[in-house]
Design an enzyme around this catalytic site. Sequence first.
Site, PDB file in Angstrom:
ATOM      1  N   SER A   1       1.984   8.908   1.892  1.00 41.17           N
ATOM      2  CA  SER A   1       0.844   8.711   1.006  1.00 41.17           C
ATOM      3  C   SER A   1       0.328  10.032   0.432  1.00 41.17           C
ATOM      4  O   SER A   1      -0.410  10.022  -0.544  1.00 41.17           O
ATOM      5  CB  SER A   1      -0.286   7.991   1.755  1.00 41.17           C
ATOM      6  OG  SER A   1      -0.835   8.826   2.743  1.00 41.17           O
TER       7      SER A   1
ATOM      8  N   LYS B   1      -6.031  10.755   2.835  1.00 46.04           N
ATOM      9  CA  LYS B   1      -6.324  10.502   1.424  1.00 46.04           C
ATOM     10  C   LYS B   1      -7.128  11.667   0.877  1.00 46.04           C
ATOM     11  O   LYS B   1      -7.784  12.393   1.628  1.00 46.04           O
ATOM     12  CB  LYS B   1      -7.171   9.221   1.278  1.00 46.04           C
ATOM     13  CG  LYS B   1      -6.478   7.935   1.694  1.00 46.04           C
ATOM     14  CD  LYS B   1      -5.596   7.403   0.596  1.00 46.04           C
ATOM     15  CE  LYS B   1      -4.915   6.102   1.022  1.00 46.04           C
ATOM     16  NZ  LYS B   1      -3.932   6.323   2.120  1.00 46.04           N
TER      17      LYS B   1
END
Lengths: 219, 219
Positions: B143, B179
């Site tokens: 990610s 993130k």
Amino acid sequence: MESMTKKQKAILDYMKSHVSQHSYWPSIRDIQAKFRFASTNAVFGHLQALERKGFLQRIPGAARAYKIVPEAVEDLSEMVIRYEGPGEEAVPLTSIPLMGSIAAGFPDYTESSGVLASMQAPLTEGSRRRPPQSFALRVRGDSMIDANINDGDTVIIEPGSPKHGDIVAALIDGETTLKRLIKQGSKTYLKAENKNYPELYPVTELVIQGIAKSVVRSI
Amino acid sequence: MESMTKKQKAILDYMKSHVSQHSYWPSIRDIQAKFRFASTNAVFGHLQALERKGFLQRIPGAARAYKIVPEAVEDLSEMVIRYEGPGEEAVPLTSIPLMGSIAAGFPDYTESSGVLASMQAPLTEGSRRRPPQSFALRVRGDSMIDANINDGDTVIIEPGSPKHGDIVAALIDGETTLKRLIKQGSKTYLKAENKNYPELYPVTELVIQGIAKSVVRSI
DNA sequence: CTTGACAGTGAACAAAGTTTCATCGAACAT
DNA sequence: ATGTTCGATGAAACTTTGTTCACTGTCAAG
């Protein structure tokens, strides 16, 4: 700073390694036994000298109580701390000198700008100890950008015989750079991992400083 | 394993912090003074108990000589080693628990698979100490691939208030992921640094585990 | 009620450990 | 020649420190 005599360094080294292995300092008599002195006073004198020269700090009267002075550590690669568990399950904590750059042939310890310590197991495989000649190198430039090693990263270099595909620290034109080692048949090359630098460098054994094992990057 | 009583833990904690601060173990009388016992034997009993329960290893007869048992360390974030130089120039060596994963809300120390230790200065700026609640996290997935954080890397997470652009460990759908924090006007989002995952996640304060400060990767 | 584990006091001991004193030889510069 | 530093000896003094013994109180389980 005044420098240590050979014996003084040997004693200090023994003390440090004793702390590494046992997690507590040796007594004067431990040191005496190790060096086969006939008198404790021989050790006592050396310890006094080490303290006077600033390599060691003693706590007067207290047993097995010393402090080392990091700034005075000459060979940083010997600054090793280890946690020992029961049995053989030692948990080594090796500290690694951090080089600003690498000079001719050998790391120039006088340029070291700090120490990088890392626990072995999480960074490399198994319970192998990091060789004491390891060192860390701050990466400048973008020669390995395609291998995900960028400007400002810190690379941990270990000595050893590099295999095909290993990333090595190599001395090229008087400068240390990171390159990938390519063995093609009987020929060996160094290759920058940057598509803008497509050159292959011929290699002689001597220019290899070591193999890059880990990369550390601050975000 | 039998667990420590409150007082035993307090004594063991004091001993560890004494080692951290002074680099040598306290004597039984040091501990006695610290806890205002009227008798050395009070300390002696606790030390015996700690050894019987397997938290501490004593070296009989030797002064200020102990070994700690890493496996028995309950709160890994307290395992701190520090080198002290002259004056204020302390050189902290903080060890950080390495998590396999993060469970609901708080790091699950029972899952810890090791300890990652690093000297502060080379990895982050200045001489700031790494907060004791820091932990390391092995990265799974891709990610954050565009931020140069890849599968298998280890990320060091620190608590704190994340700013715009910081990479944070966040709890999304019961799983911890990395993130980037995006603040757009009054709104806050979490964004994966992978062009294949273009979604923006809404954020509540509580899902943020901490800020990623360093990345470590084995080659 | 008793037993046993736990926590602590107080005193004393003996080993471990540091420190001091007197002395000596070698190397070395004045 | 001579003082000085360094490394070491040998013995002794002394302090620190771990360890032991006898005894007391508390608290919970059987």
